[in-house]
Write a protein that holds these residues in place. Structure first.
Motif, PDB file in Angstrom:
ATOM      1  N   ILE A 162     -16.635  33.067 -11.142  1.00  0.00           N
ATOM      2  CA  ILE A 162     -16.798  31.622 -11.173  1.00  0.00           C
ATOM      3  C   ILE A 162     -15.743  31.009 -12.089  1.00  0.00           C
ATOM      4  O   ILE A 162     -15.206  31.668 -12.976  1.00  0.00           O
ATOM      5  CB  ILE A 162     -18.208  31.207 -11.653  1.00  0.00           C
ATOM      6  N   ASN A 163     -15.466  29.743 -11.832  1.00  0.00           N
ATOM      7  CA  ASN A 163     -14.620  28.944 -12.701  1.00  0.00           C
ATOM      8  C   ASN A 163     -15.515  28.470 -13.841  1.00  0.00           C
ATOM      9  O   ASN A 163     -16.305  27.538 -13.674  1.00  0.00           O
ATOM     10  CB  ASN A 163     -14.033  27.766 -11.922  1.00  0.00           C
ATOM     11  N   GLY A 194     -17.988  26.857  -2.961  1.00  0.00           N
ATOM     12  CA  GLY A 194     -17.534  28.165  -2.500  1.00  0.00           C
ATOM     13  C   GLY A 194     -17.505  28.212  -0.992  1.00  0.00           C
ATOM     14  O   GLY A 194     -17.930  27.268  -0.312  1.00  0.00           O
ATOM     15  N   PHE A 202      -9.505  29.909  -4.974  1.00  0.00           N
ATOM     16  CA  PHE A 202     -10.210  29.981  -6.243  1.00  0.00           C
ATOM     17  C   PHE A 202      -9.213  29.940  -7.402  1.00  0.00           C
ATOM     18  O   PHE A 202      -9.404  29.215  -8.386  1.00  0.00           O
ATOM     19  CB  PHE A 202     -11.043  31.255  -6.309  1.00  0.00           C
ATOM     20  N   MET A 234     -15.893  29.089  -7.069  1.00  0.00           N
ATOM     21  CA  MET A 234     -16.314  30.492  -7.138  1.00  0.00           C
ATOM     22  C   MET A 234     -15.603  31.286  -6.061  1.00  0.00           C
ATOM     23  O   MET A 234     -15.128  30.732  -5.062  1.00  0.00           O
ATOM     24  CB  MET A 234     -17.836  30.622  -6.982  1.00  0.00           C
TER      25      MET A 234
END
Length: 462
Positions: free
Chosen positions: A193-194, A235, A303, A310
């Motif tokens: 994940i970011n 996502g 991403f 994500m």
């Protein structure tokens, strides 16, 4: 400066955990992940001398003997970490030639978009490479199952079987116990994940950062929080092809504890009630979409540049390869589960030998494998070039490496290496076709049942 959780355990401790049947394009994948590497055309091996040879010269050139005669072999390698980088591989081969100057190695670099086609074309043309570096899903379940590979049982000595993890050993052989792969390295594929986006959305409360885990319920809450914060697309369930499909398989299997195959790896079970429920969940979640325009490598790029919050196609190699692009803090995560017990798809990479009917080349290829994977000095360098972990206990080879230490915590989560089931190549195509159908409105159970029917028909026909 990047936020990192420093684990108290060392890698050697992590690798001491029991590994339950660990296990690819899809760079991997591997594996199956590295779909964005540039494709290279396959080519004929180089010949060290010029001019026409008569038959006697050709025979002499094949022999490996103490009088200085040389053998030329070809190695085709998928982009497994820096095994896809010519400068790194040149250094590894130099080490090999320092010990074995009688063997010349010519290298071709493949990617996960066109690599399979290049090899299949070479096979059809009678010019298959001598050595291939990849995983069991190709070496064992595909080319090995077709009778194209050399039995490597003589490399699997009692000492090797004692040292290599049992789960890896089982993945490198077919159901009859014939070994078509000698392994070098392994990893657990994760998602990521970011962290910056999740923090801004107050979504970090829904996950355990230290362990890298979250529940299915909290995954839903986190995605919704990200969407509510203004990130329209959190996502993507990518399904433009098979590249990176270990990510979508792991996501769907983990959400409610479904399986992809039975434990014996004889039939596909992806239409289980648990997986139907997972697919229905993903289909209905705001912020996630079934995207037929991208594969795993494309998702990694989206991403890495911040477009997606994500990624489902991820592992430590992806973070290293995209370090110059990423301008945010990456937080690797296990896939969400209802039970809290994630089962990650793993990757195993090593070497296989195509049976091209030349005993000298086969012997030379085995010498290369033995040196790269078993020489006490070389094996650590060989594994480090992969950016993954050894398939046997070599101690903490990444001591002091913060990033590798962070990702090491996912190794104990590795689940069943089911990629060796028959019909694997056909099943991978049927999988992304199924996801595309669901994304365009086909009933989930209907699409999943069709996938299983197609995959099991392929398994029965192999």
């Amino acid at each position: 400066m990047k936020y990192r959780k420093i684990l108290a355990m060392t890698l050697s401790c992590v690798m001491a955990f029991s590994l339950a049947a660990c296990g690819s394009q899809d760079s991997g994948a591997g594996t199956d992940q590295k779909d964005d590497a540039p494709a290279q055309d396959g080519g004929d091996e180089n010949v060290s001398n010029e001019g026409e040879k008569d038959e006697a010269d050709a025979d002499a050139d094949k022999d490996q003997s103490s009088d200085g005669a040389s053998t030329s072999i070809t190695l085709w390698t998928y982009p497994i970490g820096s095994w896809g980088d010519s400068a790194t591989v040149d250094g590894l081969i130099k080490n090999f030639n320092d010990a074995h100057p009688e063997i010349q190695v010519t290298v071709e670099y493949l990617d996960y978009t066109n690599g399979d086609d290049q090899i299949n074309t070479a096979i059809e043309g009678g010019k298959a490479p001598d050595l291939v570096m990849e995983g069991p899903e190709r070496l064992v379940a595909n080319w090995g199952a077709k009778g194209l590979m050399v039995d490597l049982s003589d490399l699997w000595t009692d000492e090797a079987k004692e040292a290599i993890y049992d789960s890896v050993e089982s993945a490198c052989q077919n159901n009859e116990g014939v070994f078509y792969e000698y392994p070098l390295c392994m990893t657990a594929h994760t998602m990521a994940i970011n962290r910056d986006v999740f923090e801004e959305a107050d979504a970090l409360q829904y996950l355990d950062e230290e362990k890298g885990t979250w529940t299915t319920e909290n995954f839903q809450k986190a995605v919704q929080a990200v969407v509510d914060s203004g990130k329209a697309q959190a996502g993507a369930v990518f399904c433009g092809g098979q590249g990176g499909d270990q990510g979508t398989r792991a996501l769907i299997n983990n959400l409610y504890g479904g399986t992809f195959t039975n434990p014996e790896h004889t039939e596909y079970t992806a239409n289980s009630d648990e997986n139907i429920k997972a697919l229905e969940l993903l289909k209905g979640m705001e912020g996630l979409n079934f995207d037929a325009s991208i594969q795993g490598g494309d998702e990694v790029n989206l991403f890495s540049n911040g477009t997606l919050a994500m990624a489902f196609c991820w592992n430590v190699s992806q973070e290293k390869n995209n370090a110059e692009t990423i301008a945010f803090d990456v937080l690797p995560m296990a896939f969400p589960t209802e039970s809290g017990d994630p089962k990650l798809c793993g990757g195993i990479w090593g070497f296989g030998i195509f049976d091209n009917g030349d005993a000298a080349k086969i012997d030379a290829a085995k010498t290369f494998i033995d040196f790269m994977a078993n020489d006490e000095t070389q094996v650590v360098e060989s594994v480090k070039a992969s950016s993954y972990w050894p398939v046997k206990d070599l101690g903490n080879i990444y001591e002091g490496d913060e990033l590798m230490t962070e990702y090491a915590k996912f190794i104990p989560f590795m689940g069943d290496y089911y990629q060796v089931v028959s019909g694997w190549a056909e099943a991978r195509t049927a999988w992304w076709n199924m996801l595309q159908q669901i994304g365009t409105g086909t009933d989930v159970k209907t699409a999943a049942d069709e996938f299983v029917d197609t995959a099991n028909a392929a398994a029965a026909g192999n």
